[in-house]
Design an enzyme around this catalytic site. Structure first.
Site, short mmCIF file in Angstrom:
data_model
loop_
_atom_site.label_atom_id
_atom_site.label_comp_id
_atom_site.label_asym_id
_atom_site.label_seq_id
_atom_site.Cartn_x
_atom_site.Cartn_y
_atom_site.Cartn_z
N ASP A 66 -6.93 -1.98 -4.42
CA ASP A 66 -7.79 -1.30 -2.90
C ASP A 66 -9.39 -0.32 -4.42
OD1 ASP A 66 -6.87 -2.66 -1.45
OD2 ASP A 66 -5.99 -1.22 -0.23
N ASP A 78 0.83 -0.93 0.26
CA ASP A 78 -0.24 0.15 0.03
C ASP A 78 1.58 1.50 -0.29
OD1 ASP A 78 -2.06 -1.62 -0.09
OD2 ASP A 78 -2.38 -1.21 2.25
#
Length: 195
Positions: A147, A131
């Site tokens: 995401d 991320d």
């Protein structure tokens, strides 16, 4: 007047064209996800390193996420791998059973599958998901392109369901109105016959 429902205006005539659109969209999202994660690996190099992209708004912060989207349920690699595979099966089942026609459905499926595939690839290769998108202006978990795709795809599913429900309600109202008009005509005809 043309109504803008998920089942009417957003339809294309060719089912093949819809599948091609979905495959291209999924491919673009997956490539974007993989490319951005690779760039983060090369530029940030270690977990926790952060650079400001837009001061006070957007940072790129390298986070190794062993949980689900937005960092929830850490350390559940096997569970998330199985859930991701279940999502693939569910989408395939839905397409075979319901034979969707709306571009919203195709776009939603493409985004969800591409996002799930992007994060699954990380989970299988590294044991965690990379991320990096960090919203500096608010307290929000760090996330990635996959995401975003999953969330937008889920939002399109909800939008389609709402539009389809509204369309069904409008169609029901039109049927009821037509039935009422038919009864009125029948009553008028019976009244004319009795006179």
């Amino acid at each position: 007047m043309t109504k803008c429902y998920g089942g009417s205006v957003l339809k294309t005539k060719s089912l093949k064209g819809k599948y091609i659109f979905a495959v291209i969209l999924a491919f673009v999202v997956l490539i974007l996800d993989r490319a951005t994660k690779t760039a983060v690996d090369l530029l940030l190099q270690y977990e926790g390193k952060s650079v400001s992209a837009i001061k006070g708004i957007l940072n790129f912060t390298y986070v190794k996420n062993s949980g689900a989207a937005f960092g929830i349920m850490q350390g559940q690699r096997v569970l998330f791998t199985v859930l991701t595979l279940a999502v693939f099966v569910a989408v395939i089942w839905y397409f075979k059973k319901f034979k969707p026609q709306s571009m919203l459905e195709f776009a939603a499926a493409a985004l969800i599958l591409a996002g799930a595939a992007g994060n699954l690839a990380d989970r299988l290769r590294f044991g965690y998901v990379r991320d990096f998108i960090d919203l500096a202006f608010m307290d929000f978990p760090v996330f990635n392109v996959a995401d975003c795709a999953i969330c937008v795809g889920a939002g399109l599913v909800v939008l389609y369901a709402l539009l389809d429900l509204r369309k069904s309600e409008d169609e029901s109202a039109e049927v009821e109105s037509a039935e009422d008009e038919s009864k009125d005509v029948e009553s008028a005809e019976e009244g004319a016959e009795n006179e």
